[in-house]
Design a protein around this motif. Structure first.
Motif, short mmCIF file in Angstrom:
data_model
loop_
_atom_site.label_atom_id
_atom_site.label_comp_id
_atom_site.label_asym_id
_atom_site.label_seq_id
_atom_site.Cartn_x
_atom_site.Cartn_y
_atom_site.Cartn_z
N ILE A 67 0.84 -1.20 0.00
CA ILE A 67 0.00 0.00 0.00
C ILE A 67 0.88 1.26 0.00
CG2 ILE A 67 -1.66 1.35 1.35
CD1 ILE A 67 -2.86 -1.33 2.28
N ASN A 68 1.98 1.23 0.77
CA ASN A 68 2.89 2.37 0.82
C ASN A 68 3.58 2.62 -0.52
OD1 ASN A 68 2.36 2.91 3.52
ND2 ASN A 68 4.03 1.62 4.26
N LEU A 69 3.81 1.54 -1.27
CA LEU A 69 4.49 1.65 -2.56
C LEU A 69 3.57 2.18 -3.66
CD1 LEU A 69 6.58 -1.67 -2.74
CD2 LEU A 69 7.46 0.63 -2.35
N LEU A 70 2.28 1.90 -3.54
CA LEU A 70 1.34 2.16 -4.64
C LEU A 70 1.30 3.61 -5.14
CD1 LEU A 70 -1.79 -0.10 -4.03
CD2 LEU A 70 -0.19 -0.14 -5.95
N PRO A 71 1.18 4.63 -4.28
CA PRO A 71 1.07 6.01 -4.80
C PRO A 71 2.24 6.40 -5.69
CG PRO A 71 0.46 5.95 -2.48
CD PRO A 71 1.03 4.61 -2.79
N GLY A 72 3.47 6.18 -5.20
CA GLY A 72 4.65 6.53 -5.99
C GLY A 72 4.79 5.68 -7.23
N LEU A 73 4.48 4.40 -7.11
CA LEU A 73 4.58 3.50 -8.25
C LEU A 73 3.59 3.89 -9.34
CD1 LEU A 73 5.68 0.95 -9.60
CD2 LEU A 73 4.03 -0.40 -8.27
N LEU A 74 2.35 4.21 -8.94
CA LEU A 74 1.33 4.62 -9.90
C LEU A 74 1.71 5.94 -10.57
CD1 LEU A 74 -1.93 3.68 -7.95
CD2 LEU A 74 -0.95 2.51 -9.95
N LEU A 89 12.52 13.25 -18.28
CA LEU A 89 12.35 14.71 -18.29
C LEU A 89 11.03 15.11 -17.62
CD1 LEU A 89 13.69 15.73 -21.82
CD2 LEU A 89 14.82 15.97 -19.60
N ILE A 90 9.97 14.37 -17.91
CA ILE A 90 8.69 14.65 -17.26
C ILE A 90 8.81 14.39 -15.76
CG2 ILE A 90 6.24 13.99 -17.08
CD1 ILE A 90 6.40 13.21 -20.07
N GLY A 91 9.55 13.33 -15.41
CA GLY A 91 9.77 13.03 -14.00
C GLY A 91 10.51 14.16 -13.29
N ILE A 92 11.55 14.71 -13.93
CA ILE A 92 12.30 15.82 -13.34
C ILE A 92 11.39 17.03 -13.17
CG2 ILE A 92 14.15 17.49 -13.77
CD1 ILE A 92 15.70 15.23 -15.15
N LEU A 93 10.56 17.30 -14.17
CA LEU A 93 9.63 18.43 -14.11
C LEU A 93 8.70 18.31 -12.90
CD1 LEU A 93 8.30 20.97 -15.29
CD2 LEU A 93 6.90 19.46 -16.73
N PHE A 94 8.04 17.16 -12.77
CA PHE A 94 7.10 16.97 -11.66
C PHE A 94 7.82 16.84 -10.32
CE2 PHE A 94 4.07 16.06 -15.00
CZ PHE A 94 2.87 16.52 -14.46
N GLY A 95 9.02 16.24 -10.35
CA GLY A 95 9.77 16.07 -9.11
C GLY A 95 10.21 17.37 -8.48
N ASN A 96 10.31 18.42 -9.30
CA ASN A 96 10.72 19.72 -8.79
C ASN A 96 9.55 20.66 -8.57
OD1 ASN A 96 13.92 20.09 -8.79
ND2 ASN A 96 13.35 18.69 -10.43
N LEU A 97 8.32 20.14 -8.70
CA LEU A 97 7.12 20.88 -8.35
C LEU A 97 6.62 20.38 -6.99
CD1 LEU A 97 5.22 20.82 -11.77
CD2 LEU A 97 6.56 22.70 -10.81
N LYS A 98 5.74 21.13 -6.37
CA LYS A 98 5.22 20.75 -5.07
C LYS A 98 4.51 19.41 -5.11
CE LYS A 98 2.46 22.49 -1.20
NZ LYS A 98 1.61 23.60 -0.69
N ILE A 99 3.80 19.16 -6.22
CA ILE A 99 3.04 17.91 -6.36
C ILE A 99 3.93 16.68 -6.34
CG2 ILE A 99 3.08 17.90 -8.89
CD1 ILE A 99 0.22 16.83 -8.82
N GLY A 100 5.17 16.85 -6.76
CA GLY A 100 6.08 15.71 -6.80
C GLY A 100 6.89 15.53 -5.53
N SER A 101 6.68 16.39 -4.57
CA SER A 101 7.45 16.34 -3.33
C SER A 101 6.70 15.73 -2.15
CB SER A 101 7.90 17.77 -2.95
OG SER A 101 8.65 18.34 -3.99
N TYR A 102 5.48 15.26 -2.39
CA TYR A 102 4.69 14.67 -1.31
C TYR A 102 5.38 13.41 -0.78
CZ TYR A 102 0.87 17.79 -2.71
OH TYR A 102 0.11 18.90 -3.01
N SER A 103 5.44 13.29 0.53
CA SER A 103 6.12 12.16 1.16
C SER A 103 5.46 10.82 0.83
CB SER A 103 6.16 12.35 2.68
OG SER A 103 4.85 12.47 3.21
N ILE A 104 4.16 10.86 0.52
CA ILE A 104 3.44 9.62 0.22
C ILE A 104 3.98 8.95 -1.04
CG2 ILE A 104 1.64 10.69 -1.24
CD1 ILE A 104 -0.36 8.82 0.11
N LEU A 105 4.69 9.72 -1.88
CA LEU A 105 5.21 9.18 -3.14
C LEU A 105 6.59 8.54 -2.99
CD1 LEU A 105 4.29 12.11 -5.58
CD2 LEU A 105 2.99 10.01 -5.20
#
Length: 333
Positions: free
Chosen positions: A6-13, A40-56
């Motif tokens: 369950i912990n893996l699912l959010p980030g994996l999805l 590149l899309i991963g880098i873009l989202f990873g540097n936005l607030k949405i990509g920084s959630y601990s659940i991911l």
């Protein structure tokens, strides 16, 4: 076990969703490849607030490491020893000289820029062998501080991401369609397996596969590199008399063994082409998901926050690796 999944699912999805976008864009722009778009899309989202959630975090880490390593193991089922022998004696000579020169230069430049010895040794290991994996393998043997480990992993990953995009451009100008030389440049210089896969995919499927062979060849020498770096440290620092027992599995990545086992099976049994085609396709999907995870983990601000010295260090290493590799390739291959 259920809680872990369950912990893996959010980030994996999240990684799977980014990978799907990457695949779609890769079909529209096949010369660039799905892997590049995914990272590149991963880098873009990873540097936005949405990509920084601990659940991911758990799922992203799982995708960027475990899935990538599984894809490398599966790659072994699509190759035979003839594939490994394609790089030949000259290819192995290139790998050994390139790694040795990289270690010597990185340690020397680190001293010139007045970085700590441990940090220089970690950077040497990460750039010469296999990025984060090499740094993590080297750190305990030289008793490096956690802060040095964290910064070196960040710098090596950011440098590799830049080179990952630059190398296909250099190849298009210098090597054109020469598969062996293109594969040697990518597989012999890039820091991590994921970067080799992504960069090779931009050039072509054949280059990607052979670049992975060059990269695997470098990883094989990780044991020797860690031993050498430990001896360098021992010469300057008095170590405690208690000896730490040698643990093979902490130095040699498990996926190297899996790669060669499947390669050996395919060499002996000759797995039917329809099966290897399916394995390769599944492995490619895992690669793209893993690259999305790697992209989400890259933080652009980390490099700038650590100042001009780190930028100079990374830039000097990257420039040396490219120039020295090009000279070696022209001489040996």
């Amino acid at each position: 076990m259920t809680r872990k999944i369950i912990n893996l699912l959010p980030g994996l999805l999240a990684c799977i969703a980014i990978a799907m976008f990457g695949i779609a864009l890769g079909r529209i722009f096949p010369n660039l490849g799905s892997g590049l778009f995914a990272i590149l899309i991963g880098i873009l989202f990873g540097n936005l607030k949405i990509g920084s959630y601990s659940i991911l975090k758990s799922g992203v880490k799982f995708s960027g490491s475990n899935l990538l390593y599984i894809s490398i193991v599966l790659l072994g089922a699509t190759l035979t020893f003839n594939s490994l022998l394609e790089i030949g004696i000259s290819g192995l000579t290139f790998i050994l000289i390139q790694m040795t020169a990289t270690i010597m230069f990185v340690v020397w430049l680190g001293k010139k820029l007045r970085f700590g010895e441990d940090f220089g040794l970690l950077m040497a290991s990460g750039n010469a062998v296999c990025g984060s994996s090499a740094i993590v393998a080297t750190a305990p043997t030289i008793q490096a501080r956690e802060s040095d480990v964290a910064v070196s992993i960040t710098i090596v990953n950011l440098l590799g991401t830049v080179l990952m995009v630059m190398l296909p451009l250099i190849i298009s100008v210098i090597f054109h369609d020469n598969v062996l030389r293109s594969s040697a440049l990518i597989g012999g210089t890039l820091q991590s397996v994921g970067q080799v896969v992504a960069s090779g995919s931009i050039v072509g499927e054949t280059v990607k596969d052979q670049a992975a062979v060059f990269k695997i060849s470098r990883i094989i020498f990780l044991v020797g590199v860690v031993f050498v770096l430990k001896q360098i440290k021992l010469k300057k620092v008095e170590q405690p008399k208690t000896k730490v027992p040698f643990q093979w599995n902490t130095i040699v990545p498990w996926y190297v063994g899996g790669f060669f086992i499947l390669c050996c099976i395919n060499s002996i049994l000759h797995i039917p082409e329809i099966a290897t085609h399916s394995i390769k396709g599944f492995g490619n999907y895992l690669e793209i998901i893993a690259l999305a995870g790697i992209g989400l983990s890259v933080k652009i601000k980390d490099l700038t926050l650590n100042g001009w010295k780190l930028s100079s260090y990374a830039g000097g290493i990257g420039l040396f690796q490219i120039v020295f590799a090009l000279l070696l390739i022209l001489l040996l291959l």
